[in-house]
Enzyme design. Sequence first.
Site, PDB file in Angstrom:
ATOM      1  N   LYS B  82       0.859  -1.187   0.000  1.00  0.00           N
ATOM      2  CA  LYS B  82       0.000   0.000   0.000  1.00  0.00           C
ATOM      3  C   LYS B  82       0.895   1.237   0.000  1.00  0.00           C
ATOM      4  CE  LYS B  82      -3.878   1.843   2.756  1.00  0.00           C
ATOM      5  NZ  LYS B  82      -4.753   1.569   3.925  1.00  0.00           N
ATOM      6  N   SER B 157      -9.417   1.251   2.917  1.00  0.00           N
ATOM      7  CA  SER B 157      -8.606   2.069   2.030  1.00  0.00           C
ATOM      8  C   SER B 157      -7.475   1.314   1.345  1.00  0.00           C
ATOM      9  CB  SER B 157      -8.014   3.238   2.816  1.00  0.00           C
ATOM     10  OG  SER B 157      -7.119   2.759   3.818  1.00  0.00           O
ATOM     11  N   SER B 181      -9.652  -1.092   7.104  1.00  0.00           N
ATOM     12  CA  SER B 181      -9.072  -0.893   5.770  1.00  0.00           C
ATOM     13  C   SER B 181      -8.250  -2.060   5.242  1.00  0.00           C
ATOM     14  CB  SER B 181      -8.203   0.372   5.759  1.00  0.00           C
ATOM     15  OG  SER B 181      -9.011   1.510   5.847  1.00  0.00           O
TER      16      SER B 181
END
Lengths: 65, 465
Positions: B82, B157, B181
């Site tokens: 990420k 996310s 997330s």
Amino acid sequence: MSEVTVEWVKLQAELQGLPLTEDEANAIAPAIARNRNQAQIVRSFLKEHETTPASTFDPQIGSGG
Amino acid sequence: MAADNLHYATLAEAARKLRLGETTSTELTQMSLDRIAAIDPQIFSFCTVTADLALEQAARADAELKAGQDRGPMHGIPIGLKDLYCTAGIATTGNSRLMKDFVPAEDATVVTKLYDAGAVLLGKQVMHEFAFGAPGKDSAFPAARNPWNVEHIPGGSSSGTGAALAAGLGYGGLGSDTGGSIRGPAHFCGIVGHKPTFGLVSRAGVLSLSWSLDHAGPMARTVEDTAIMLQAIAGYDAKDAFSVPSAPADYLADLNGGVSGMTLGVPQEWLDGDYGISDEVRAAFNAALDVYRSLGATIVAVESDAMIKSRNIGNLLLLSEAYSYHENDLKAHPELFGTGARNRFREGAFIPASDYVQAQRARKVCTELIREAMKDVDAVLLPSGTDAANRFDHSNPEAMYRNPNVMMPANVAGLPAVSVPCGFSANTLPIGMQVIGRAFEDAQVLRIAQAYEQATDWHNRHPDL
């Protein structure tokens, strides 16, 4: 407690030096009202469950056990 | 199996094939890079592809393995990160125009750990801007799309990491989880995501959304792969103020120990109440409970109230801390935030300090009540989402914020929680289930998830790309 109006949001933002247009204040006002409601729920939750109200504040946030 | 058919192999399978000489890290890496080039223009899961670095790391892994230097199951395995994990010499943007030119000088602690374990970095993965809110049209990079249907959201996310793994682009990845997330994208994309116990995995060098709720953790296609990654990244780090000084457990030793004789709790009042859980999710979850019963576990109801209220507590903490983090930029450069992120961050400016303090106090009470609810069970089970993935044009964050967040109890209480696939909606979109355990019982949580995964075949299904 004052009502969350667009005017109130704009005034509070201005006092904090946070730039906010009328449209932007309008966009976030419902969320601010929702957050206030959540804060009330949290206070009620505390009142309901704390056996010794307001006796402690443990700054060790997060549990980790 | 030829290397070009290995994109949906598990991380553990790929590791075994490397040691049997059936493939090489260079083959796996080149295959992954080729697949990213072919497929990612539909999925948008990567924002930076580090092809040269990946091939260099893969060649080194091959040479080391050939020379008998084996760093363990991550050695030579291509992964993604990420785009909030600092990577030395590689842009780390948080998917924000504010940080589009930021190139860190140092790696995050967990990135160093993965490199030390021999992992190969394919690149950085798209996320919701600064790990908050909904997919934005005006963030630095386009929103990642769900490989099961690109008209649908992949969750967030850690959207790119979830989408990439579902699309067979790499064998594992790191996400971050402040209010779901990691587990959300796992639910929506049909993969596995583990939010470790607070303090178990270092956040040093990870862009923060909310200091007291953020967790770094692994995502992969199976529970075993997730456990392998957790083994590589867990452990004390003095650079993270909340890191807990204890030796990590062995997350693989008892993974196949099963659930016979265990007692698993379900917050029944939450499931039965009007809290936005769809009929499809409820049906998939109830079927999963039957699987656990067939494996010898007993299902019992546990108290729901504190778990339900954790949404309110977590939301106040998250908004306040996130605003503190971004306050200067929100005042000086508001135009550089995407609209959605900017609006959500601004909400924090209107939460009084007294509400934040009361939320922290309520968090302690909530954590104790959850601990009490769990005292007679080995773990708690909950759906990982209230519904399968919405279409981008039907996504309604306001509705999402109104209902209790099934993820938040584990963030507020700092408990380990893994999401594992447990079914599909009528329109073939994945549904997940969480296993939530007591603090530092990550190994037990993974074992319980593994028992379910091995009794079902949801994890063997992949989107037709």
